[in-house]
Design a protein around this motif. Sequence first.
Motif, PDB file in Angstrom:
ATOM      1  N   ALA A  20    -111.135 -13.501  49.619  1.00 28.68           N
ATOM      2  CA  ALA A  20    -110.206 -12.939  48.645  1.00 28.68           C
ATOM      3  C   ALA A  20    -109.969 -11.450  48.862  1.00 28.68           C
ATOM      4  O   ALA A  20    -109.052 -10.876  48.273  1.00 28.68           O
ATOM      5  N   ALA A  21    -110.767 -10.820  49.720  1.00 32.10           N
ATOM      6  CA  ALA A  21    -110.571  -9.404  50.045  1.00 32.10           C
ATOM      7  C   ALA A  21    -109.479  -9.189  51.080  1.00 32.10           C
ATOM      8  O   ALA A  21    -109.089  -8.047  51.344  1.00 32.10           O
ATOM      9  N   LEU A  22    -108.971 -10.273  51.694  1.00 33.21           N
ATOM     10  CA  LEU A  22    -107.906 -10.122  52.681  1.00 33.21           C
ATOM     11  C   LEU A  22    -106.650  -9.553  52.012  1.00 33.21           C
ATOM     12  O   LEU A  22    -106.375  -9.839  50.844  1.00 33.21           O
ATOM     13  N   PRO A  23    -105.860  -8.770  52.758  1.00 34.18           N
ATOM     14  CA  PRO A  23    -104.620  -8.229  52.187  1.00 34.18           C
ATOM     15  C   PRO A  23    -103.711  -9.304  51.610  1.00 34.18           C
ATOM     16  O   PRO A  23    -103.001  -9.059  50.628  1.00 34.18           O
ATOM     17  N   PHE A  24    -103.711 -10.484  52.197  1.00 34.71           N
ATOM     18  CA  PHE A  24    -102.877 -11.575  51.713  1.00 34.71           C
ATOM     19  C   PHE A  24    -103.113 -11.831  50.227  1.00 34.71           C
ATOM     20  O   PHE A  24    -102.166 -12.093  49.465  1.00 34.71           O
ATOM     21  N   PHE A  25    -104.369 -11.751  49.814  1.00 34.99           N
ATOM     22  CA  PHE A  25    -104.714 -11.981  48.413  1.00 34.99           C
ATOM     23  C   PHE A  25    -104.648 -10.700  47.585  1.00 34.99           C
ATOM     24  O   PHE A  25    -104.255 -10.727  46.418  1.00 34.99           O
ATOM     25  N   THR A 150    -103.418 -17.080  57.783  1.00 33.99           N
ATOM     26  CA  THR A 150    -104.125 -17.557  58.964  1.00 33.99           C
ATOM     27  C   THR A 150    -104.363 -16.419  59.945  1.00 33.99           C
ATOM     28  O   THR A 150    -105.467 -16.262  60.491  1.00 33.99           O
ATOM     29  N   ASP A 151    -103.340 -15.598  60.179  1.00 30.22           N
ATOM     30  CA  ASP A 151    -103.490 -14.448  61.078  1.00 30.22           C
ATOM     31  C   ASP A 151    -104.581 -13.505  60.582  1.00 30.22           C
ATOM     32  O   ASP A 151    -105.417 -13.031  61.367  1.00 30.22           O
ATOM     33  N   GLN A 152    -104.578 -13.231  59.304  1.00 34.88           N
ATOM     34  CA  GLN A 152    -105.568 -12.307  58.744  1.00 34.88           C
ATOM     35  C   GLN A 152    -106.977 -12.881  58.799  1.00 34.88           C
ATOM     36  O   GLN A 152    -107.950 -12.146  59.029  1.00 34.88           O
ATOM     37  N   ALA A 153    -107.099 -14.189  58.588  1.00 36.79           N
ATOM     38  CA  ALA A 153    -108.420 -14.814  58.664  1.00 36.79           C
ATOM     39  C   ALA A 153    -108.976 -14.749  60.083  1.00 36.79           C
ATOM     40  O   ALA A 153    -110.156 -14.428  60.291  1.00 36.79           O
ATOM     41  N   VAL A 154    -108.132 -15.036  61.073  1.00 35.34           N
ATOM     42  CA  VAL A 154    -108.563 -14.942  62.470  1.00 35.34           C
ATOM     43  C   VAL A 154    -108.965 -13.508  62.798  1.00 35.34           C
ATOM     44  O   VAL A 154    -110.006 -13.256  63.429  1.00 35.34           O
ATOM     45  N   THR A 155    -108.163 -12.556  62.368  1.00 37.34           N
ATOM     46  CA  THR A 155    -108.461 -11.147  62.625  1.00 37.34           C
ATOM     47  C   THR A 155    -109.766 -10.724  61.969  1.00 37.34           C
ATOM     48  O   THR A 155    -110.563  -9.978  62.556  1.00 37.34           O
ATOM     49  N   ALA A 156    -110.012 -11.212  60.762  1.00 32.56           N
ATOM     50  CA  ALA A 156    -111.236 -10.854  60.044  1.00 32.56           C
ATOM     51  C   ALA A 156    -112.476 -11.393  60.742  1.00 32.56           C
ATOM     52  O   ALA A 156    -113.494 -10.696  60.854  1.00 32.56           O
TER      53      ALA A 156
END
Length: 230
Positions: A20-25, A150-156
């Motif tokens: 939930a800390a991803l920018p997407f959220f 998905t992009d942000q999760a892979v990057t994280a």
Amino acid sequence: MSGPVADALADFRASGSSWAALPFFREGEADHVAARVDARIAAGARVLPDPRNIFRALALTPLAAVKVVILGQDPYPTPGDANGLAFSYVGGGRLPASLKVILAEVDPEKPRTGDLTPWTRQGVLLLNSALTVEAGKAGAHLRYGWADLTDQAVTAVSARPEPAVFLLWGAQARARKALIDPARHAVIESGHPSPLNRARDFPGSQPFARANAWLAERGLPPIDWCLGGP
């Protein structure tokens, strides 16, 4: 404006998930995507999977626990088949053709279930490029904005110091190779497991054995890829 997907998003945020800390959220994009999907539901579309399972891949495999990443496209478009995990099948009919090909790389003989939930509990992130679909309309939500998640999760995962294996199957998954740091992580590529893949370059590629060998070389426990079955 509230709706079943917006409510599921609120519950996911309230769960305290590390994702939930991803920018997407954090920056509101998730709210826009949820509103768009809820608008389709309000218009009479049947959206899959059940809203309670939309964020299931992230809920079951926290960022810190990820050891392997498998990327899919979108949920199965037949009601009752998908449970929020890429390639995972919980329907009552025969296993989907692509999943049969995937599981043949684990054990071509043993009867099995198509529910891949046991993998997630060992650190396998099973994430689709779109977390929702419409009944009978494969790919209907691929351009709704889910791909940024998905992009942000892979990057994280790539940004963590802990090593992970990325299994990239097919052109869409392989396009995310540029997001992965090859100095810290393994990237194992092949064609898509779909029988429609004319190159037939997935069968025999041994992605699971290769992933476990790489993990073992770094002193990490292997994944038990075997699934129970009837």
